[in-house]
Design an enzyme around this catalytic site. Structure first.
Site, short mmCIF file in Angstrom:
data_model
loop_
_atom_site.label_atom_id
_atom_site.label_comp_id
_atom_site.label_asym_id
_atom_site.label_seq_id
_atom_site.Cartn_x
_atom_site.Cartn_y
_atom_site.Cartn_z
N CYS A 118 0.75 -1.46 0.10
CA CYS A 118 0.09 0.04 0.21
C CYS A 118 1.10 1.35 0.05
O CYS A 118 0.38 2.45 -0.03
CB CYS A 118 -0.93 0.30 1.40
SG CYS A 118 -2.12 -1.27 1.43
N HIS A 259 -3.36 7.20 2.31
CA HIS A 259 -4.26 5.41 1.68
C HIS A 259 -5.06 5.73 2.38
O HIS A 259 -5.66 5.58 4.07
CB HIS A 259 -3.03 5.08 2.05
CG HIS A 259 -3.73 3.64 1.75
ND1 HIS A 259 -3.95 3.03 0.26
CD2 HIS A 259 -3.19 1.95 2.83
CE1 HIS A 259 -4.67 1.67 0.99
NE2 HIS A 259 -3.66 1.46 2.36
N ASN A 289 -9.71 -0.75 -0.70
CA ASN A 289 -8.68 -0.69 -1.11
C ASN A 289 -8.30 -1.36 -1.96
O ASN A 289 -8.32 -1.91 -2.12
CB ASN A 289 -8.40 -1.36 0.91
CG ASN A 289 -6.57 -1.29 0.97
OD1 ASN A 289 -6.01 -0.37 0.60
ND2 ASN A 289 -6.31 -1.41 2.18
O1 UT7 Z 1 -4.06 -1.15 3.57
C1 UT7 Z 1 -2.74 -2.38 4.43
C2 UT7 Z 1 -3.15 -2.17 5.62
N1 UT7 Z 1 -4.65 -2.26 6.18
C3 UT7 Z 1 -4.54 -2.07 6.75
O2 UT7 Z 1 -4.37 -1.32 7.57
C4 UT7 Z 1 -6.40 -2.77 7.98
C5 UT7 Z 1 -5.87 -3.07 9.42
N2 UT7 Z 1 -6.94 -3.08 10.04
C6 UT7 Z 1 -7.86 -3.12 10.02
O3 UT7 Z 1 -8.80 -2.46 9.00
C7 UT7 Z 1 -8.90 -3.98 10.51
O4 UT7 Z 1 -8.36 -4.74 11.65
C8 UT7 Z 1 -10.09 -4.75 10.59
C9 UT7 Z 1 -11.03 -3.61 9.44
C10 UT7 Z 1 -9.05 -5.79 9.10
C11 UT7 Z 1 -11.27 -5.29 11.39
O5 UT7 Z 1 -11.38 -4.65 11.69
P1 UT7 Z 1 -11.28 -5.34 13.73
O6 UT7 Z 1 -11.72 -3.46 14.23
O7 UT7 Z 1 -9.54 -4.91 13.66
O8 UT7 Z 1 -12.58 -6.15 13.50
P2 UT7 Z 1 -11.52 -7.45 14.49
O9 UT7 Z 1 -10.71 -8.40 13.42
O10 UT7 Z 1 -11.02 -7.33 15.94
O11 UT7 Z 1 -13.23 -8.04 14.93
C12 UT7 Z 1 -14.26 -7.82 15.61
C13 UT7 Z 1 -15.13 -9.07 15.38
C14 UT7 Z 1 -14.88 -10.38 15.35
O12 UT7 Z 1 -15.60 -11.42 16.20
P3 UT7 Z 1 -14.98 -11.43 17.76
O13 UT7 Z 1 -13.85 -12.63 17.37
O14 UT7 Z 1 -14.96 -10.07 18.86
O15 UT7 Z 1 -16.42 -12.33 17.91
C15 UT7 Z 1 -14.55 -10.65 13.89
O16 UT7 Z 1 -14.93 -12.17 13.79
O17 UT7 Z 1 -15.96 -8.67 13.55
C16 UT7 Z 1 -15.72 -10.20 13.28
N3 UT7 Z 1 -15.24 -10.22 12.30
C17 UT7 Z 1 -16.79 -9.10 11.00
N4 UT7 Z 1 -17.96 -9.60 11.01
C18 UT7 Z 1 -18.72 -9.16 10.24
C19 UT7 Z 1 -14.67 -10.27 10.71
N5 UT7 Z 1 -14.91 -8.93 10.19
C20 UT7 Z 1 -15.92 -8.93 9.72
C21 UT7 Z 1 -16.90 -9.13 8.85
N6 UT7 Z 1 -18.60 -8.77 9.06
N7 UT7 Z 1 -16.18 -8.74 6.78
#
Ligand code: UT7
Length: 335
Positions: A118, A259, A289
């Site tokens: 990225c 980004h 993204n």
């Molecule tokens: O571009 C290159 C660099 N990349 C980035 O900058 C991405 C950085 N990371 C992020 O933007 C975020 O971490 C994500 C958007 C990928 C995820 O958001 P988050 O707030 O960090 O969610 P999480 O991974 O902590 O997940 C929270 C909950 C989980 O459930 P439990 O374990 O708390 O029960 C996930 O299983 O949300 C669940 N979850 C979803 N629920 C509905 C994960 N993906 C989804 C989904 N829909 N698509």
């Protein structure tokens, strides 16, 4: 480290190209266990564009480059170097830069692909700047282009909601130093982050086999929460550092073009520098993204919306796999 420079480099044209097909959050609800509200609240994404299967990154890359050249008022024959930051090249080799060179007819150019995920666009922009400042080139095309859908597992809700396809390009040229152009750049890598965001197979360490394909090891792997923490820190410090070390404050910034990975990461960087929403370019809602394509395409959108004019102070910032991150400060110099 202060560099000795002979000339000044500035962006003189911007272009973008996206596939027609939209993949909305409602579409994704039918494929994986997710919902529109979760995706919008956690990421800011409403829809992304998806290329037809078999579309190489060169296709939209060439179109974006042609629009950028038209904006700059230059011909393909005048281009000295083509740099293509991408993680989804048409093929592992030859470089997508070569394929685009033929498509656009840049008869005297040399070029190469650059992989910094990225942050690829900013790393390539710094290279273009160096080539121009040192007198080795006068006109450089930097084309961020991605077909992320070719490496996404649409059964993995952690990643499939995030990424989209598309391209953005800029022309970087030798300009009159009075106009400002590219003022400063800050770039970093930290390989301890490699384990959190990667594509495990298809390289020399794990060549493609029937098993790597069956195990989906050619798809994007991300430990989102860890990447998120580093990204917030990296983007916020890269943005504030480059503004402050050049003697500016948030009030001086006409447009912040980050980004587009997650709206919450962007807002954290925005808050650190004290920027209003009106100073920030957001395209994540419509494109998701798009990795190396996100900053140049966001620049094109901002230009079309009349948000960029000669002399405006612009801050670009990125964070990505590697980890890689960086920022660029410039005065706007495109018509
Ligand atoms: O571009 C290159 C660099 N990349 C980035 O900058 C991405 C950085 N990371 C992020 O933007 C975020 O971490 C994500 C958007 C990928 C995820 O958001 P988050 O707030 O960090 O969610 P999480 O991974 O902590 O997940 C929270 C909950 C989980 O459930 P439990 O374990 O708390 O029960 C996930 O299983 O949300 C669940 N979850 C979803 N629920 C509905 C994960 N993906 C989804 C989904 N829909 N698509």
């Amino acid at each position: 480290m202060a560099a000795r420079t002979l000339y000044t480099a500035g962006i003189t044209g911007v272009g973008m190209s996206f596939p027609e097909k939209r993949l909305t959050n409602a579409d994704l609800e039918k494929i994986v266990e997710t919902d529109d509200q979760w995706i919008v609240e956690r990421t800011g994404i409403k829809e992304r564009r998806i290329a037809e299967p078999g579309t190489g990154a060169s296709v939209h890359g060439a179109k974006a480059a042609e629009q950028a050249m038209e904006h700059a008022g230059i011909k393909a024959e005048d281009v000295d170097i083509i740099m293509v930051p991408t993680v989804t090249p048409d093929m592992p080799f030859p470089a997508t830069a070569c394929i685009i060179q033929e498509m656009i007819g840049a008869t005297k150019a040399w070029g190469f692909d650059l992989e910094a995920a990225c942050s690829g666009f900013l790393f390539a922009l710094q290279n273009a700047r160096a080539q121009i400042e040192s007198g080795h080139a006068e006109k450089v095309l930097v084309i961020g282009t991605e077909v992320m859908s070719s490496i996404i597992d649409y059964e993995d809700r952690n990643t499939c909601i995030l990424f989209g396809d598309g391209a953005g390009a800029v022309v970087v040229e030798r300009i009159d130093p009075e106009r400002g152009g590219i003022i400063d750049a800050f770039n970093r890598v930290d390989g301890t982050g490699a384990r959190f965001l990667n594509q495990k197979a298809g390289g020399s360490r794990m060549p493609a086999t029937a098993k790597t394909v069956a195990d989906k090891l050619h798809c994007v792997y991300q430990e989102g929460r860890d990447v998120y923490k580093f990204a917030v820190r990296g983007m916020a410090s890269a943005t504030s550092d480059i503004v402050e070390r050049n003697g500016y404050t948030g009030k001086d910034v006409a447009l912040f073009v980050p980004h587009q990975a997650n709206i919450r990461i962007i807002e954290a960087a925005q808050r650190r520098v004290g920027l209003e929403d009106s100073q920030v370019a957001i395209t994540i809602d419509r494109f998701g993204n798009t990795t190396a394509a996100s900053i140049p395409s966001a620049l094109r959108v901002a230009y079309e919306d009349g948000r960029l004019k000669e002399g405006d102070l612009v801050v670009l910032c990125a964070f990505g796999a590697g980890f890689t991150w960086g920022s660029t400060l410039l005065r706007w110099t495109a018509p």
